[in-house]
Design a protein around this motif. Structure first.
Motif, PDB file in Angstrom:
ATOM      1  N   ALA A 119       0.826  -1.210   0.000  1.00  0.00           N
ATOM      2  CA  ALA A 119       0.000   0.000   0.000  1.00  0.00           C
ATOM      3  C   ALA A 119       0.857   1.256   0.000  1.00  0.00           C
ATOM      4  CB  ALA A 119      -0.918  -0.004   1.222  1.00  0.00           C
ATOM      5  N   ILE A 120       2.017   1.186   0.637  1.00  0.00           N
ATOM      6  CA  ILE A 120       2.908   2.347   0.692  1.00  0.00           C
ATOM      7  C   ILE A 120       3.435   2.701  -0.699  1.00  0.00           C
ATOM      8  CG2 ILE A 120       5.217   3.060   1.466  1.00  0.00           C
ATOM      9  CD1 ILE A 120       4.551   1.584   4.116  1.00  0.00           C
ATOM     10  N   VAL A 121       3.808   1.711  -1.481  1.00  0.00           N
ATOM     11  CA  VAL A 121       4.427   1.975  -2.784  1.00  0.00           C
ATOM     12  C   VAL A 121       3.396   2.012  -3.913  1.00  0.00           C
ATOM     13  CG1 VAL A 121       6.586   0.917  -2.053  1.00  0.00           C
ATOM     14  CG2 VAL A 121       4.877  -0.484  -3.228  1.00  0.00           C
ATOM     15  N   ALA A 122       2.117   1.778  -3.606  1.00  0.00           N
ATOM     16  CA  ALA A 122       1.103   1.681  -4.667  1.00  0.00           C
ATOM     17  C   ALA A 122       0.763   3.002  -5.346  1.00  0.00           C
ATOM     18  CB  ALA A 122      -0.172   1.041  -4.109  1.00  0.00           C
ATOM     19  N   PRO A 123       0.616   4.138  -4.625  1.00  0.00           N
ATOM     20  CA  PRO A 123       0.085   5.342  -5.284  1.00  0.00           C
ATOM     21  C   PRO A 123       1.156   6.152  -6.006  1.00  0.00           C
ATOM     22  CG  PRO A 123       0.369   5.769  -2.950  1.00  0.00           C
ATOM     23  CD  PRO A 123       0.755   4.335  -3.162  1.00  0.00           C
ATOM     24  N   PRO A 124       1.001   6.398  -7.318  1.00  0.00           N
ATOM     25  CA  PRO A 124       1.878   7.354  -8.010  1.00  0.00           C
ATOM     26  C   PRO A 124       1.704   8.752  -7.446  1.00  0.00           C
ATOM     27  CG  PRO A 124       0.773   5.939  -9.582  1.00  0.00           C
ATOM     28  CD  PRO A 124       0.122   5.690  -8.248  1.00  0.00           C
ATOM     29  N   ASP A 125       2.672   9.599  -7.725  1.00  0.00           N
ATOM     30  CA  ASP A 125       2.754  10.914  -7.096  1.00  0.00           C
ATOM     31  C   ASP A 125       2.151  11.989  -7.987  1.00  0.00           C
ATOM     32  OD1 ASP A 125       3.734  12.872  -5.152  1.00  0.00           O
ATOM     33  OD2 ASP A 125       5.105  13.432  -6.755  1.00  0.00           O
ATOM     34  N   ALA A 126       1.351  12.889  -7.378  1.00  0.00           N
ATOM     35  CA  ALA A 126       0.710  13.964  -8.135  1.00  0.00           C
ATOM     36  C   ALA A 126       1.724  14.968  -8.660  1.00  0.00           C
ATOM     37  CB  ALA A 126      -0.307  14.675  -7.239  1.00  0.00           C
ATOM     38  N   ALA A 129       4.204  13.316 -11.579  1.00  0.00           N
ATOM     39  CA  ALA A 129       3.479  12.856 -12.767  1.00  0.00           C
ATOM     40  C   ALA A 129       2.945  14.021 -13.583  1.00  0.00           C
ATOM     41  CB  ALA A 129       2.334  11.931 -12.349  1.00  0.00           C
ATOM     42  N   THR A 130       2.264  14.958 -12.930  1.00  0.00           N
ATOM     43  CA  THR A 130       1.662  16.057 -13.685  1.00  0.00           C
ATOM     44  C   THR A 130       2.713  17.028 -14.202  1.00  0.00           C
ATOM     45  OG1 THR A 130       1.285  17.229 -11.600  1.00  0.00           O
ATOM     46  CG2 THR A 130      -0.514  15.914 -12.455  1.00  0.00           C
ATOM     47  N   ALA A 131       3.793  17.246 -13.427  1.00  0.00           N
ATOM     48  CA  ALA A 131       4.837  18.147 -13.900  1.00  0.00           C
ATOM     49  C   ALA A 131       5.468  17.625 -15.189  1.00  0.00           C
ATOM     50  CB  ALA A 131       5.913  18.322 -12.818  1.00  0.00           C
ATOM     51  N   ILE A 132       5.754  16.340 -15.211  1.00  0.00           N
ATOM     52  CA  ILE A 132       6.368  15.746 -16.398  1.00  0.00           C
ATOM     53  C   ILE A 132       5.359  15.648 -17.534  1.00  0.00           C
ATOM     54  CG2 ILE A 132       7.450  13.660 -17.314  1.00  0.00           C
ATOM     55  CD1 ILE A 132       8.648  13.223 -14.511  1.00  0.00           C
ATOM     56  N   ILE A 346       0.273   6.146 -20.134  1.00  0.00           N
ATOM     57  CA  ILE A 346      -0.230   6.257 -18.755  1.00  0.00           C
ATOM     58  C   ILE A 346       0.399   5.173 -17.875  1.00  0.00           C
ATOM     59  CG2 ILE A 346      -2.285   6.071 -17.310  1.00  0.00           C
ATOM     60  CD1 ILE A 346      -3.891   7.281 -19.572  1.00  0.00           C
ATOM     61  N   ALA A 347       0.570   3.973 -18.426  1.00  0.00           N
ATOM     62  CA  ALA A 347       1.191   2.890 -17.660  1.00  0.00           C
ATOM     63  C   ALA A 347       2.635   3.223 -17.297  1.00  0.00           C
ATOM     64  CB  ALA A 347       1.140   1.589 -18.459  1.00  0.00           C
ATOM     65  N   TRP A 348       3.330   3.918 -18.197  1.00  0.00           N
ATOM     66  CA  TRP A 348       4.732   4.248 -17.931  1.00  0.00           C
ATOM     67  C   TRP A 348       4.867   5.438 -16.982  1.00  0.00           C
ATOM     68  CZ3 TRP A 348       8.774   1.482 -18.000  1.00  0.00           C
ATOM     69  CH2 TRP A 348      10.064   2.032 -18.041  1.00  0.00           C
ATOM     70  N   ALA A 349       3.801   6.221 -16.823  1.00  0.00           N
ATOM     71  CA  ALA A 349       3.841   7.401 -15.947  1.00  0.00           C
ATOM     72  C   ALA A 349       3.462   7.006 -14.526  1.00  0.00           C
ATOM     73  CB  ALA A 349       2.911   8.482 -16.486  1.00  0.00           C
ATOM     74  N   GLY A 350       4.247   6.139 -13.916  1.00  0.00           N
ATOM     75  CA  GLY A 350       3.932   5.645 -12.578  1.00  0.00           C
ATOM     76  C   GLY A 350       4.974   6.043 -11.552  1.00  0.00           C
ATOM     77  N   MET A 351       5.433   7.287 -11.607  1.00  0.00           N
ATOM     78  CA  MET A 351       6.460   7.744 -10.663  1.00  0.00           C
ATOM     79  C   MET A 351       5.885   7.872  -9.248  1.00  0.00           C
ATOM     80  SD  MET A 351       6.784   8.885 -13.884  1.00  0.00           S
ATOM     81  CE  MET A 351       6.061  10.500 -13.972  1.00  0.00           C
ATOM     82  N   ARG A 352       6.659   7.448  -8.260  1.00  0.00           N
ATOM     83  CA  ARG A 352       6.243   7.582  -6.861  1.00  0.00           C
ATOM     84  C   ARG A 352       6.963   8.763  -6.225  1.00  0.00           C
ATOM     85  NH1 ARG A 352       4.066   3.390  -9.635  1.00  0.00           N
ATOM     86  NH2 ARG A 352       2.657   2.188  -8.316  1.00  0.00           N
ATOM     87  N   VAL A 389      14.038   4.952  -8.137  1.00  0.00           N
ATOM     88  CA  VAL A 389      14.106   4.244  -9.421  1.00  0.00           C
ATOM     89  C   VAL A 389      13.013   4.718 -10.370  1.00  0.00           C
ATOM     90  CG1 VAL A 389      13.923   1.999 -10.545  1.00  0.00           C
ATOM     91  CG2 VAL A 389      15.240   2.228  -8.426  1.00  0.00           C
ATOM     92  N   THR A 390      11.776   4.846  -9.869  1.00  0.00           N
ATOM     93  CA  THR A 390      10.693   5.251 -10.771  1.00  0.00           C
ATOM     94  C   THR A 390      10.869   6.686 -11.249  1.00  0.00           C
ATOM     95  OG1 THR A 390       9.302   5.846  -8.858  1.00  0.00           O
ATOM     96  CG2 THR A 390       9.014   3.652  -9.810  1.00  0.00           C
ATOM     97  N   LEU A 391      11.345   7.564 -10.377  1.00  0.00           N
ATOM     98  CA  LEU A 391      11.570   8.947 -10.814  1.00  0.00           C
ATOM     99  C   LEU A 391      12.688   9.030 -11.843  1.00  0.00           C
ATOM    100  CD1 LEU A 391      11.224  11.231  -7.660  1.00  0.00           C
ATOM    101  CD2 LEU A 391       9.905  11.355  -9.768  1.00  0.00           C
ATOM    102  N   LEU A 392      13.793   8.337 -11.568  1.00  0.00           N
ATOM    103  CA  LEU A 392      14.938   8.419 -12.476  1.00  0.00           C
ATOM    104  C   LEU A 392      14.708   7.615 -13.753  1.00  0.00           C
ATOM    105  CD1 LEU A 392      17.966   8.248 -10.013  1.00  0.00           C
ATOM    106  CD2 LEU A 392      16.896  10.246 -11.038  1.00  0.00           C
TER     107      LEU A 392
END
Length: 524
Positions: A119-126, A129-132, A346-352, A389-392
Motif C-alpha cells: 500500500a505504501i508503494v502503490a500510489p503514483p505521485d501527483a 506525474a503532472t509536472a512531467i 499512462i502505464a509508464w507514468a507511474g512515478m512515486r 528508481v521510478t523517478l529516475l
C-alpha cells in the motif's frame, strides 16, 4: 537557531536545484532528488530524518490542494471512470500483489506487514506525474487522468496502510471491515470537504481585502486536514474535494486582484514545497542504507522484485481496464476507444513520490503496541528505492516514450480557434453591456471601449494566422513594453531628484507593472 539555518539551507538548495533544472531542460524533482542523493554522502552532514506528520500535515495538504484548485472539474468528471479504476482498483490490487511477492521472498514476515509495504508503494505521485506530463505535452484527457489518479489514490493507499498496520498489531481485519472502513473514511472526507468548501466560499465572498483572501486560502488545506484527522475521516479526500469545489468557483468568489495575487502566492508555495520534499527524499538515503540490518543480497532482491512488479502490474492493469468498458454498446456510442499508445504512456507514468515517503515513515516499530518483529528498516529502504528508481527511470524516459509513441498533443491551433470563437461571443456581450450603460458617458470614452473590444477579438484571431511574421498584437506588445520602460525610467529619475515622493513612484510603477505583466501573459 540551527533548525532555522537548516530550513534556510534546504530552501536555498531547492531554489538553486530548480534553477539548474530549468537551465538544463530537466524536470526539477529529478534534479533535486539526485542532488539530495549526492549531498547525503557528503562527509560531515548530519543525518536527515523526516517525521511523517510533517509530510502528511505540513507538506502534502497544500500540494494536493493547489493541484485540485488547478484541475478542471468538468474534465475530471468526464474522466471519472478511468480515474477511479486507477485510484481505487489499481491501488488495492497493487497492495495485495506486492504483499504476496514480498511474503514469498520473506516468508517469516507477517503478511499484513507485506501488504502495508504494498500500500505504501502503490500510489503514483501527483507532483512528479503532472509536472512531467505537462512538460511532455500529453493530451489533456491523459493529463486529467494522471492528475485525478494522483489526487484520489493517496486516500485509498493511506487507509489501507492503517488497516494493514492494525492487522499487524493483532486486530482482526477482514474484507468486510476493510470495505466498510474505506467507505466510511472516504464518505467522511467528502462531507468534510464539501462543508469546508462551503465555509471557505462564504468567507471569500465577504472578504474584500486580497491579503485576507490569500491568508484564508493558505489556511484552508491545513484546517481541513486537522478537522478530518480529528474526526477520523480521510484528510486527503477532504482536501481534494475542497480544492476541486473552490477552484471551480473562484472566478465568482474572488475579485480580479485577489485571483492574480493568490495565483502568485500558490505558485511560490508549490514551488518551494515541491523542491524541499524531493530534496529530503534524496538526503535520507545514507541513513537508510546504514541502518537496514538485512543482507545486501536480500535488500537488492526485494527492492528489484517490488520495483519490477509495480511496473509490470501497472501495464497488466491498464489495457483491460481501458478497453473492457468499450465492450458495452452504450460506452462505444458515447466515446471512441483511445489508441493503444495512450494507456501505454499512462502505464509508464507511474512515478512515486511524497505520499510513499510519508507513508513509509508511519510503519510501526517492532515490539511496540504488540507489533511483531519484521524488517521495518528494509521496508522503508524499499519504499525509497521505489521513489528513486521510478523517478529516475520513468521520469527521465517518459518524454522519449511519448515522442516515440506519438502521444504528444499539439493543441495550439485547436485552442486558438476555440478561443477566437468564444472571444467573439464575449465581445458581443461586452458591446451589448456597453450600449446598455453608455448613457451620459463621453463619446470618446465609448469609442475607446469599442476599440478595446475589437482589439481583443482581433488578437484571438491573429493566433490562427501566419506565425512566421510579427502580428499587429505582437508589434503592439513589443512597442508598448519599450514605452513602459521609458515611462518607468522618467518616474525613477523624478523620485531620485526629489520631485515626487516614494509613494507616487510605487503607485505609478504598480500600474505599469500590471500592464506589462498582462502584455507578457498575452505573449505566452
Amino acid at each position: 537557531m540551527e533548525s532555522i539555518v537548516d530550513v534556510v539551507a534546504l530552501v536555498a538548495i531547492s531554489v538553486v536545484g530548480a534553477a539548474l533544472a530549468r537551465r538544463l531542460g530537466f524536470v526539477a524533482p529529478l534534479v533535486l532528488l539526485v542532488a539530495g542523493l549526492g549531498l547525503s554522502y557528503v562527509p560531515g552532514l548530519p543525518e536527515v530524518h523526516v517525521e511523517p506528520e510533517l509530510v502528511l500535515i505540513g507538506i502534502l495538504p497544500p500540494l494536493l490542494y493547489v493541484a485540485a484548485l488547478q484541475t478542471s472539474v468538468p474534465a475530471f468528471r468526464r474522466a471519472l471512470r478511468p480515474i477511479l479504476m486507477l485510484a481505487i482498483g489499481l491501488v488495492l490490487v497493487t497492495a495485495f500483489v506486492i504483499g504476496i511477492v514480498v511474503h514469498l521472498l520473506l516468508p517469516a514476515v507477517p503478511f499484513a506487514a507485506c501488504v502495508a509495504l504494498g500500500a505504501i508503494v502503490a500510489p503514483p505521485d501527483a507532483v512528479s506525474a503532472t509536472a512531467i506530463a505537462r512538460r511532455v505535452g500529453l493530451p489533456r484527457r491523459t493529463v486529467t487522468i494522471l492528475e485525478g489518479e494522483s489526487l484520489l489514490n493517496d486516500a485509498t493507499a493511506l487507509v489501507l496502510v492503517r488497516l494493514s498496520v492494525a492487522a499487524l498489531a493483532g486486530s482482526a481485519v477482514g474484507l468486510g471491515p476493510i470495505a466498510g472502513e474505506v467507505a466510511l473514511k472516504a464518505g467522511g472526507g467528502v462531507v468534510i470537504g464539501l462543508a469546508a468548501a462551503w465555509g471557505a466560499a462564504k468567507l471569500h465572498r465577504r472578504i474584500e481585502d486580497s491579503l485576507l483572501d490569500d491568508a484564508v486560502s493558505l489556511l484552508t488545506p491545513f484546517v481541513v486536514v486537522i478537522v478530518a484527522e480529528e474526526l477520523r475521516a480521510s484528510s486527503v479526500v477532504a482536501v481534494v474535494i475542497t480544492g476541486l469545489y473552490l477552484g471551480h468557483r473562484f472566478a465568482y468568489l474572488l475579485s480580479a486582484t485577489s485571483r492574480l495575487q493568490m495565483e502568485a502566492v500558490w505558485r511560490l508555495t508549490n514551488f518551494l514545497l515541491e523542491g524541499v520534499v524531493f530534496l529530503l527524499v534524496g538526503l535520507q538515503l545514507r541513513s537508510l542504507v546504514e541502518h537496514i540490518g538485512v543482507a545486501r543480497s536480500t535488500t537488492i532482491a526485494v527492492s528489484a522484485a517490488v520495483v519490477g512488479t509495480l511496473i509490470l502490474l501497472r501495464f497488466a492493469w491498464m489495457y483491460p481496464a481501458t478497453y473492457s468498458f468499450y465492450l458495452f454498446p452504450r460506452v462505444r456510442a458515447r466515446e471512441a476507444p483511445p489508441p493503444i499508445t495512450v494507456p501505454t504512456v499512462i502505464a509508464w507514468a507511474g512515478m512515486r513520490g511524497v505520499v510513499t515517503l510519508a507513508a513509509a515513515q508511519t510503519l510501526p516499530v517492532p515490539g511496540e503496541n504488540g507489533v511483531p518483529d519484521y524488517p521495518r528498516n528494509l521496508f522503508i529502504f524499499v519504499a525509497f528505492a521505489v521513489i528513486v528508481v521510478t523517478l529516475l527511470l520513468q521520469g527521465t524516459t517518459l518524454p522519449w516514450v511519448a515522442v516515440r509513441l506519438r502521444v504528444q498533443a499539439n493543441t495550439t491551433t485547436e485552442d486558438a480557434l476555440a478561443e477566437a470563437g468564444v472571444q467573439y461571443q464575449a465581445g458581443r456581450a461586452a458591446l451589448e453591456a456597453l450600449e446598455a450603460n453608455a448613457d451620459g458617458a463621453p463619446p470618446t470614452v465609448v469609442d475607446r471601449l469599442r476599440a478595446l473590444v475589437d482589439s481583443r477579438s482581433n488578437n484571438a484571431w491573429e493566433r490562427l494566422g501566419n506565425q512566421q511574421q510579427e502580428t499587429p498584437s505582437a508589434a503592439y506588445g513589443r512597442l508598448r513594453r519599450e514605452m513602459i520602460n521609458a515611462e518607468r525610467h522618467v518616474f525613477k529619475i523624478a523620485r531620485n531628484e526629489g520631485r515626487i515622493p516614494e509613494e507616487v513612484l510605487t503607485r505609478a510603477q504598480r500600474d505599469l507593472d500590471l500592464e506589462e505583466s498582462q502584455l507578457r501573459r498575452s505573449d505566452d
